[in-house]
Design a protein around this motif. Structure first.
Motif, PDB file in Angstrom:
ATOM      1  N   ASN A  13       0.842  -1.199   0.000  1.00 51.54           N
ATOM      2  CA  ASN A  13       0.000   0.000   0.000  1.00 51.54           C
ATOM      3  C   ASN A  13       0.877   1.250   0.000  1.00 51.54           C
ATOM      4  OD1 ASN A  13      -1.553   2.230   0.812  1.00 51.54           O
ATOM      5  ND2 ASN A  13      -2.888   1.025   2.104  1.00 51.54           N
ATOM      6  N   GLN A  14       1.868   1.268   0.871  1.00 50.68           N
ATOM      7  CA  GLN A  14       2.730   2.438   1.000  1.00 50.68           C
ATOM      8  C   GLN A  14       3.591   2.661  -0.250  1.00 50.68           C
ATOM      9  OE1 GLN A  14       4.739   1.348   4.629  1.00 50.68           O
ATOM     10  NE2 GLN A  14       3.240   2.388   5.936  1.00 50.68           N
ATOM     11  N   LEU A  15       4.121   1.578  -0.821  1.00 51.28           N
ATOM     12  CA  LEU A  15       4.963   1.704  -2.010  1.00 51.28           C
ATOM     13  C   LEU A  15       4.173   2.227  -3.204  1.00 51.28           C
ATOM     14  CD1 LEU A  15       7.087  -1.575  -1.748  1.00 51.28           C
ATOM     15  CD2 LEU A  15       7.943   0.755  -1.541  1.00 51.28           C
ATOM     16  N   LEU A  16       2.981   1.662  -3.415  1.00 49.42           N
ATOM     17  CA  LEU A  16       2.162   2.118  -4.540  1.00 49.42           C
ATOM     18  C   LEU A  16       1.679   3.552  -4.326  1.00 49.42           C
ATOM     19  CD1 LEU A  16       0.050  -1.079  -5.372  1.00 49.42           C
ATOM     20  CD2 LEU A  16       1.877  -0.075  -6.741  1.00 49.42           C
ATOM     21  N   SER A  17       1.360   3.904  -3.086  1.00 52.23           N
ATOM     22  CA  SER A  17       0.943   5.282  -2.787  1.00 52.23           C
ATOM     23  C   SER A  17       2.074   6.256  -3.058  1.00 52.23           C
ATOM     24  CB  SER A  17       0.484   5.398  -1.334  1.00 52.23           C
ATOM     25  OG  SER A  17      -0.646   4.593  -1.079  1.00 52.23           O
ATOM     26  N   LYS A 113      -4.722 -16.232   5.516  1.00 51.90           N
ATOM     27  CA  LYS A 113      -3.680 -15.474   6.215  1.00 51.90           C
ATOM     28  C   LYS A 113      -2.289 -15.997   5.865  1.00 51.90           C
ATOM     29  CE  LYS A 113      -6.171 -13.833  10.314  1.00 51.90           C
ATOM     30  NZ  LYS A 113      -6.269 -13.916  11.786  1.00 51.90           N
ATOM     31  N   ARG A 114      -2.180 -17.315   5.744  1.00 54.56           N
ATOM     32  CA  ARG A 114      -0.872 -17.897   5.442  1.00 54.56           C
ATOM     33  C   ARG A 114      -0.369 -17.437   4.074  1.00 54.56           C
ATOM     34  NH1 ARG A 114      -2.079 -22.994   5.539  1.00 54.56           N
ATOM     35  NH2 ARG A 114      -1.836 -23.558   3.351  1.00 54.56           N
ATOM     36  N   TYR A 115      -1.265 -17.401   3.109  1.00 54.76           N
ATOM     37  CA  TYR A 115      -0.852 -16.966   1.763  1.00 54.76           C
ATOM     38  C   TYR A 115      -0.629 -15.454   1.707  1.00 54.76           C
ATOM     39  CZ  TYR A 115      -1.367 -21.537  -0.371  1.00 54.76           C
ATOM     40  OH  TYR A 115      -1.180 -22.851  -0.706  1.00 54.76           O
ATOM     41  N   ALA A 116      -1.369 -14.706   2.508  1.00 52.44           N
ATOM     42  CA  ALA A 116      -1.118 -13.269   2.592  1.00 52.44           C
ATOM     43  C   ALA A 116       0.257 -13.016   3.205  1.00 52.44           C
ATOM     44  CB  ALA A 116      -2.202 -12.590   3.423  1.00 52.44           C
ATOM     45  N   GLU A 117       0.625 -13.816   4.199  1.00 50.34           N
ATOM     46  CA  GLU A 117       1.940 -13.691   4.829  1.00 50.34           C
ATOM     47  C   GLU A 117       3.039 -14.075   3.836  1.00 50.34           C
ATOM     48  OE1 GLU A 117       4.526 -12.480   7.467  1.00 50.34           O
ATOM     49  OE2 GLU A 117       2.383 -12.473   7.959  1.00 50.34           O
ATOM     50  N   GLU A 118       2.766 -15.080   3.003  1.00 50.86           N
ATOM     51  CA  GLU A 118       3.735 -15.448   1.967  1.00 50.86           C
ATOM     52  C   GLU A 118       3.960 -14.282   1.011  1.00 50.86           C
ATOM     53  OE1 GLU A 118       2.912 -18.971  -0.219  1.00 50.86           O
ATOM     54  OE2 GLU A 118       2.933 -20.269   1.536  1.00 50.86           O
ATOM     55  N   GLY A 119       2.858 -13.627   0.614  1.00 53.88           N
ATOM     56  CA  GLY A 119       2.973 -12.467  -0.264  1.00 53.88           C
ATOM     57  C   GLY A 119       3.823 -11.376   0.366  1.00 53.88           C
ATOM     58  N   THR A 159       5.425  -2.121  -8.186  1.00 54.40           N
ATOM     59  CA  THR A 159       4.570  -2.816  -9.155  1.00 54.40           C
ATOM     60  C   THR A 159       4.805  -4.320  -9.127  1.00 54.40           C
ATOM     61  OG1 THR A 159       6.218  -2.334 -10.882  1.00 54.40           O
ATOM     62  CG2 THR A 159       4.353  -0.828 -10.688  1.00 54.40           C
ATOM     63  N   ASP A 160       6.062  -4.733  -9.053  1.00 51.26           N
ATOM     64  CA  ASP A 160       6.359  -6.164  -9.058  1.00 51.26           C
ATOM     65  C   ASP A 160       5.838  -6.860  -7.809  1.00 51.26           C
ATOM     66  OD1 ASP A 160       7.542  -6.002 -11.494  1.00 51.26           O
ATOM     67  OD2 ASP A 160       9.601  -6.208 -10.798  1.00 51.26           O
ATOM     68  N   THR A 161       6.056  -6.249  -6.644  1.00 50.67           N
ATOM     69  CA  THR A 161       5.635  -6.912  -5.413  1.00 50.67           C
ATOM     70  C   THR A 161       4.109  -6.968  -5.291  1.00 50.67           C
ATOM     71  OG1 THR A 161       5.879  -4.809  -4.192  1.00 50.67           O
ATOM     72  CG2 THR A 161       7.728  -6.350  -4.141  1.00 50.67           C
ATOM     73  N   GLN A 162       3.402  -5.958  -5.818  1.00 49.98           N
ATOM     74  CA  GLN A 162       1.943  -6.027  -5.811  1.00 49.98           C
ATOM     75  C   GLN A 162       1.457  -7.148  -6.717  1.00 49.98           C
ATOM     76  OE1 GLN A 162      -0.206  -4.208  -3.806  1.00 49.98           O
ATOM     77  NE2 GLN A 162      -1.658  -5.732  -4.563  1.00 49.98           N
ATOM     78  N   PHE A 164       3.073  -9.925  -7.159  1.00 50.91           N
ATOM     79  CA  PHE A 164       3.283 -11.147  -6.380  1.00 50.91           C
ATOM     80  C   PHE A 164       2.198 -11.321  -5.315  1.00 50.91           C
ATOM     81  CE2 PHE A 164       8.002 -10.230  -7.280  1.00 50.91           C
ATOM     82  CZ  PHE A 164       7.905 -10.854  -8.525  1.00 50.91           C
ATOM     83  N   VAL A 165       1.734 -10.219  -4.748  1.00 53.98           N
ATOM     84  CA  VAL A 165       0.642 -10.293  -3.774  1.00 53.98           C
ATOM     85  C   VAL A 165      -0.629 -10.817  -4.447  1.00 53.98           C
ATOM     86  CG1 VAL A 165      -0.949  -8.882  -2.392  1.00 53.98           C
ATOM     87  CG2 VAL A 165       1.512  -8.558  -2.176  1.00 53.98           C
ATOM     88  N   PHE A 166      -0.909 -10.339  -5.661  1.00 55.16           N
ATOM     89  CA  PHE A 166      -2.083 -10.823  -6.396  1.00 55.16           C
ATOM     90  C   PHE A 166      -1.983 -12.329  -6.650  1.00 55.16           C
ATOM     91  CE2 PHE A 166      -2.706  -6.388  -8.432  1.00 55.16           C
ATOM     92  CZ  PHE A 166      -3.605  -6.031  -7.444  1.00 55.16           C
ATOM     93  N   THR A 167      -0.828 -12.787  -7.104  1.00 59.54           N
ATOM     94  CA  THR A 167      -0.685 -14.219  -7.413  1.00 59.54           C
ATOM     95  C   THR A 167      -0.741 -15.064  -6.138  1.00 59.54           C
ATOM     96  OG1 THR A 167       1.743 -14.015  -7.406  1.00 59.54           O
ATOM     97  CG2 THR A 167       0.624 -13.795  -9.520  1.00 59.54           C
ATOM     98  N   SER A 168      -0.168 -14.565  -5.045  1.00 66.64           N
ATOM     99  CA  SER A 168      -0.241 -15.305  -3.779  1.00 66.64           C
ATOM    100  C   SER A 168      -1.684 -15.394  -3.285  1.00 66.64           C
ATOM    101  CB  SER A 168       0.629 -14.632  -2.716  1.00 66.64           C
ATOM    102  OG  SER A 168       1.992 -14.752  -3.013  1.00 66.64           O
ATOM    103  N   HIS A 169      -2.434 -14.299  -3.461  1.00 71.74           N
ATOM    104  CA  HIS A 169      -3.819 -14.290  -3.001  1.00 71.74           C
ATOM    105  C   HIS A 169      -4.655 -15.306  -3.762  1.00 71.74           C
ATOM    106  CE1 HIS A 169      -7.635 -12.789  -1.456  1.00 71.74           C
ATOM    107  NE2 HIS A 169      -8.074 -12.806  -2.703  1.00 71.74           N
ATOM    108  N   VAL A 170      -4.520 -15.341  -5.085  1.00 67.63           N
ATOM    109  CA  VAL A 170      -5.339 -16.273  -5.862  1.00 67.63           C
ATOM    110  C   VAL A 170      -4.957 -17.717  -5.540  1.00 67.63           C
ATOM    111  CG1 VAL A 170      -3.905 -16.447  -7.966  1.00 67.63           C
ATOM    112  CG2 VAL A 170      -6.392 -16.641  -8.123  1.00 67.63           C
ATOM    113  N   CYS A 171      -3.675 -17.956  -5.250  1.00 66.97           N
ATOM    114  CA  CYS A 171      -3.264 -19.291  -4.818  1.00 66.97           C
ATOM    115  C   CYS A 171      -3.912 -19.640  -3.480  1.00 66.97           C
ATOM    116  CB  CYS A 171      -1.739 -19.360  -4.699  1.00 66.97           C
ATOM    117  SG  CYS A 171      -0.874 -19.332  -6.274  1.00 66.97           S
TER     118      CYS A 171
END
Length: 338
Positions: A13-17, A113-119, A159-162, A164-171
């Motif tokens: 959130n902070q990086l994209l902002s 939560k586990r996959y969010a933590e992975e992201g 942009t890259d880390t967000q 990765f967050v999207f892909t971790s969430h869908v997983c």
């Protein structure tokens, strides 16, 4: 529940902002950051273009400039993929909010939560690794415009880390759905009322809805990032060739060899991260099919079995992340790059 203020997503959130790419950000704030970034990047690129123009076709000078310009082009692609595709990015974030509200048992919430933590861990690891790799490459031009380079690196990381967050969430959503299918008709499912037809039907309907949402999420990632990723990876592969060429030409110059070796490692690392994310989507969407098949679906009423057969049939075709529909990002694909 503002999930993006929780520690899982707060850094993203902070990086994209910071670079004006957070969809929920005030429009005026986004535009001011856009203008500032464009002025800084244009001024930096103009020096590179001027140097290219004055090189008078000197191949060695051109080869020297190419990696820096290619990095900046990739950065611009990443930035405008998010800025122009802001509507899709917001849709993905909105879907994440709904997904967090959709699951209510302790086990399902723990999986999310586990996959969010992975992201979050991917974000931290990628941030540190990228700054280390790119600082090795940029040290020889750092004196030109240090602030511009820092902004460019922030854009790439944000942009890259967000992504990765999207892909971790869908997983994570695929994993929750697989968990629910695997427990279907077992004695510990929901409230131990699997004999109750309405409860079983409601349980299966929620699972199928979650499966559909996961597929929609994966498809939206694909449609939003497919073409930009193809262009970026094409540029990365070209830069790999240039770096290998320069390394062979400068073997007797340890400093120059180290510089291009670091740049080579950074490009490979970037391609690997994308391929690894694509592989995770393939694996988790495939596991959903296997878990649905391994459940006690054959003990369910005929109406429920018919619904599950549709899920099993759909699950036989895993979700994928491609580059322009011509290249599937997976670990097998990464091995062909090497």
């Amino acid at each position: 529940m503002d999930i993006f203020q929780r520690h899982f997503y707060k850094l993203n959130n902070q990086l994209l902002s910071l670079v004006g790419l957070w969809p929920y950000q005030d429009k005026r704030s986004r535009l001011s950051r856009l203008y500032f970034l464009n002025i800084a990047l244009v001024s930096f690129n103009m020096t590179q273009i001027f140097q290219l123009y004055t090189s008078k076709g000197d191949f060695n000078i051109i080869i020297e400039i190419v990696p820096t310009m290619a990095t900046m082009i990739n950065m611009a692609i990443k930035y405008y993929t998010y800025y122009i595709g802001m509507f899709n990015i917001r849709k993905l974030l909105d879907k994440m909010i709904i997904d967090w509200k959709m699951w209510n048992t302790k086990e399902e919430i723990e999986i999310i939560k586990r996959y969010a933590e992975e992201g979050r861990l991917y974000t931290l690891a990628y941030t540190s690794e990228y700054f280390i790799d790119q600082s090795k490459h940029f040290y020889f031009i750092f004196c030109h415009m240090a602030l511009t380079i820092l902004l460019a690196m922030t854009i790439v990381i944000a942009t890259d880390t967000q992504f990765f967050v999207f892909t971790s969430h869908v997983c994570g959503v695929f994993s929750v759905v697989g968990f629910r299918f695997e427990r279907l008709m077992k004695s510990d499912t929901t409230t131990n009322k699997y004999f109750n037809y309405p409860e079983s039907f409601k349980y299966v309907a929620c699972s199928i809805k979650g499966h559909s949402r996961a597929i929609e999420f994966a498809n939206l990632i694909e449609s939003s990032f497919s073409t930009p990723l193809l262009i970026q990876c094409g540029i990365n592969v070209a830069c790999l060739s240039v770096s290998l060429y320069r390394m062979t030409m400068l073997l007797d110059m340890s400093t120059e060899t180290f510089k291009y070796g670091a740049f080579l490692a950074a490009q490979l690392f970037h391609i690997f991260c994308i391929c690894y994310s694509g592989q995770r989507i393939i694996d988790h969407s495939s596991e959903t099919f296997l878990k649905a098949y391994n459940g006690l679906w054959y003990e369910a009423p005929i109406e429920i079995r018919k619904l599950l057969l549709l899920v099993i049939k759909r699950g036989m075709k895993p979700s994928k992340l491609t580059g322009g529909k011509v290249f599937v990002f997976c670990l097998k694909g990464f091995s062909t790059v090497n």
